[in-house]
Design a protein around this motif. Structure first.
Motif, short mmCIF file in Angstrom:
data_model
loop_
_atom_site.label_atom_id
_atom_site.label_comp_id
_atom_site.label_asym_id
_atom_site.label_seq_id
_atom_site.Cartn_x
_atom_site.Cartn_y
_atom_site.Cartn_z
N LEU A 1 0.39 -1.01 -0.24
CA LEU A 1 -0.04 0.00 0.24
C LEU A 1 1.01 0.99 -0.23
N SER A 2 0.42 2.24 0.05
CA SER A 2 1.14 3.65 -0.57
C SER A 2 0.65 4.38 0.74
N TYR A 3 1.22 4.74 1.95
CA TYR A 3 0.80 5.85 2.90
C TYR A 3 1.67 7.10 2.50
N THR A 4 0.76 7.94 3.66
CA THR A 4 1.34 8.95 3.07
C THR A 4 0.51 9.49 5.09
N VAL A 5 1.76 10.73 5.16
CA VAL A 5 1.81 11.57 6.48
C VAL A 5 1.89 12.30 6.92
N LEU A 6 0.31 12.97 7.31
CA LEU A 6 0.10 14.84 7.16
C LEU A 6 0.53 15.17 8.40
N ALA A 7 1.42 16.45 8.76
CA ALA A 7 1.64 16.92 9.73
C ALA A 7 1.51 18.36 10.03
N GLY A 8 1.22 18.81 11.09
CA GLY A 8 0.75 20.15 11.73
C GLY A 8 2.30 20.48 11.03
N SER A 9 2.22 22.48 10.56
CA SER A 9 3.85 23.22 10.32
C SER A 9 4.17 23.36 11.90
N GLY A 10 4.21 22.43 12.96
CA GLY A 10 5.01 22.09 13.78
C GLY A 10 5.97 21.32 14.08
N ALA A 11 6.38 20.21 13.13
CA ALA A 11 7.11 19.38 12.64
C ALA A 11 7.36 18.73 11.55
N THR A 12 8.48 18.60 11.27
CA THR A 12 9.95 18.53 10.25
C THR A 12 10.04 17.19 9.87
N GLU A 13 9.95 17.06 9.23
CA GLU A 13 10.38 15.41 8.82
C GLU A 13 11.87 15.23 9.31
#
Length: 476
Positions: free
Chosen positions: A206-218
Motif C-alpha cells: 500500500l502507499s502511505y501518506t503522513v500529513l503533519a502540522g507546521s510545527g513538525a519537520t520530517e
C-alpha cells in the motif's frame, strides 16, 4: 493388569481458532498462520489422556488446509510435548498427504483433564491458496477408568474454513502511534525540538501518506519498514521520524479499492514555539515574557514593571508604567530616542501640549519649545537655543550672542553684562568708556552730579572711565 474397552466417541471437547482470524486463503504476501486448539473436559468426570494426534491435510484442493509441509507445535502449560511426525506415519487416515503432530504428557504416563483445559498451538503453517473448508482429524487416547483403556483411539473431525481473501480489509492498517525517539518511552509529552517516531502496521504494497502540522519537520531515515511478527498476517512495521516544535497532529492516509482511509495521533510539546498567537481575551503570563521582535500595541500598553528591549514601538498608543522604560531606540509618535545613560536625544523631540521635565540636561542641535516653557534645575546648553527671537546660552551659563532680544521681558543676571570683555554694567552703576582719543571725547563737567560733556582732549591719556549713577536725574 489393565483391561481394555471400546470407546465410540471422544471424551474431550475441542475448539479451534486461527491467527489471523478469520483465516483467508493465502496469497504471495501471506505469512505463516497459527492454529490454536483448546482441549477441555465438558463432562462431570475426570478424563485421563495418554496421547492426542492432529492431522492437517495438504494439497491444492478446497478441502486442503495447507499448501506445504512445515510447522511446529507447543503447549501453554508446559506439561505436554508436541512434535511433528514423519511422513511415513499414517495411523489409519484417509488417503492423502498430511502434516502430523503428536502431543503426549511429559511425564510419559497420562494427564488428568478435568476443570482446567489445555491449549496447543501449531505454528508456522503455510495455508492453502484455494478457498474452501478443510477438515482436520484429531485422534485421542482417553479413558475415565484407569483400569480400562481403549484398544483403538477415537477420531473426531473438525472443520476449518478458508475464506476468499478480500482486496485488502480497511482495518489491515493499524497501531498508528507516536513515541519519543530520544527521550524515555512512555513520557506524556516531549521537549521542544525533540524527535518523535511514528509507527504503524500495514501491508507493504500500500502507499502511505503522513500529513503533519507546521510545527513538525520530517527527519529522513534510512529504514522505512521492518518485517512484522508471524501473527501480523502479512503486515510490516512502518515508521517515520519528525522533529516537533509545538503540539502537532499527525494523519496517516492510505487508499484501498479506491477509498481513502485515515488514522491520526497527536504529540504534545512542553515549552512550545509558536509562529503566531491571537488572543481574543486576556493574556496572562505567570512568569517572565521575553520578546525578541517588534511589539505593537493597538491600544494602551500598561506595564507595572520594567520594559526592556532593543526596539519598542507603541505606534499611536501610549506606554504607561510605574517603572522604567529603557531601550536603545524608543519611539512614540515622531522619532526620538532615549540613550543608555537616561538622556533624551534626537533630531526632533515633540512633547505636544505636555511638559518635558528632567533633573538632568536637555541637549540638541536644535531645541524649540514653541510657545511653551523649558524648565530645569540643571543647565540648558546648545549652539542654538531659540525662544521667541534668537539668543544663546553658552556652557558656562553666560548669555551670549550678536543679537539679544528679551522682547517685552527682562534680562536679569547676578553676573556682568559686557561687550568684548569690557564691563558695561556692574552692580548699581552703568559704565561708559572713553577710548584713547586725540580729539573729541567724553570729559567731566560736573563731577558732583556725574554730568559729562564732549570736548577736545589733548592729554593723551589712554583711557578714561566715566560712571553714570543710576540715581542721576538729568533735569537737575
Amino acid at each position: 493388569m489393565t483391561a481394555t474397552t471400546t470407546v465410540s466417541s471422544p471424551l474431550l471437547d475441542y475448539a479451534i481458532i486461527s491467527d489471523p482470524y478469520p483465516l483467508y486463503a493465502a496469497d504471495a504476501q501471506s505469512l505463516p498462520a497459527t492454529l490454536n486448539i483448546t482441549v477441555s473436559n465438558g463432562g462431570a468426570s475426570t478424563v485421563y489422556c495418554r496421547e492426542i494426534l492432529f492431522y492437517l491435510p495438504i494439497g491444492t484442493y478446497a478441502q486442503s488446509l495447507l499448501r506445504a509441509k512445515g510447522g511446529e507445535g507447543k503447549e501453554n502449560s508446559g506439561n505436554w510435548t508436541v512434535t511433528r511426525l514423519q511422513d511415513d506415519v499414517n495411523g489409519g487416515l484417509p488417503k492423502g498427504e498430511y502434516a502430523k503432530f503428536k502431543a503426549v504428557p511429559k511425564s510419559g504416563e497420562m494427564v488428568a483433564v478435568d476443570k482446567t483445559g489445555v491449549t496447543f498451538s501449531l505454528t508456522g503453517l503455510y495455508i492453502s491458496t484455494v478457498p474452501g473448508t478443510a477438515r482436520i482429524e484429531i485422534r485421542e487416547t482417553t479413558t475415565q477408568d484407569l483400569t480400562k483403556w481403549p484398544v483403538n483411539p477415537v477420531f473426531t473431525p473438525h472443520k476449518v474454513p478458508k475464506f476468499p481473501r478480500p482486496a485488502v480489509p480497511a482495518n489491515v492498517v493499524c497501531d498508528f502511534h507516536a513515541k519519543p525517539a530520544d527521550v524515555v518511552e512512555g513520557a506524556p509529552d516531549v521537549a521542544r525540538g525533540a524527535k518523535v517516531t511514528l509507527h504503524w502496521r500495514g501491508p507493504s504494497n500500500l502507499s502511505y501518506t503522513v500529513l503533519a502540522g507546521s510545527g513538525a519537520t520530517e527527519v529522513p531515515t534510512e529504514v522505512a519498514t521492518e518485517t512484522g511478527e508471524p501473527h501480523s498476517a502479512g503486515n510490516t512495521n512502518h515508521y517515520k521520524t519528525y522533529c516537533v516544535q509545538r503540539d502537532t497532529a499527525f494523519v496517516l492516509s492510505y487508499t484501498i479499492a479506491g477509498a481513502t482511509y485515515h488514522l491520526s495521533t497527536t504529540v504534545t510539546v512542553k515549552d512550545p514555539k509558536l509562529d503566531g498567537l491571537t488572543c481574543a481575551g486576556n493574556l496572562t503570563a505567570e512568569s517572565a515574557v521575553t520578546l525578541k521582535g517588534k511589539v505593537t500595541a493597538q491600544k494602551d500598553l500598561d506595564c507595572r514593571g520594567a520594559i526592556t528591549g532593543s526596539s519598542l514601538d507603541a505606534g499611536t498608543g501610549s506606554i504607561t508604567t510605574s517603572g522604567t522604560i529603557k531601550g536603545s531606540a524608543l519611539k512614540i509618535g515622531t522619532s526620538y530616542g532615549i540613550d543608555k545613560d537616561g538622556a533624551i536625544t534626537g533630531s526632533s523631540l515633540d512633547a505636544g501640549s505636555g511638559n518635558i521635565t528632567t533633573s538632568g540636561m536637555v541637549k540638541g542641535s536644535s531645541l524649540d519649545a514653541g510657545a511653551g516653557d523649558i524648565t530645569t534645575s540643571g543647565t540648558i546648553k546648545g549652539s542654538s537655543l531659540k525662544i521667541g527671537t534668537s539668543y544663546g546660552i553658552d556652557k558656562d551659563g553666560a548669555i551670549t550672542g550678536s543679537s539679544l532680544d528679551a522682547g517685552s521681558g527682562n534680562i536679569t543676571t547676578s553676573g556682568k553684562v559686557s561687550d568684548n570683555g569690557e564691563i558695561l554694567r556692574f552692580g548699581d552703576a552703568v559704565i561708559i568708556r572713553n577710548q584713547h582719543l586725540d580729539k573729541t571725547g567724553l570729559n567731566e563737567d560736573n563731577k558732583a552730579n556725574g554730568g559729562v560733556s564732549l570736548r577736545n582732549i589733548n592729554s593723551g591719556n589712554a583711557r578714561w572711565w566715566w560712571y553714570l549713577d543710576r540715581s542721576y536725574d538729568p533735569k537737575r
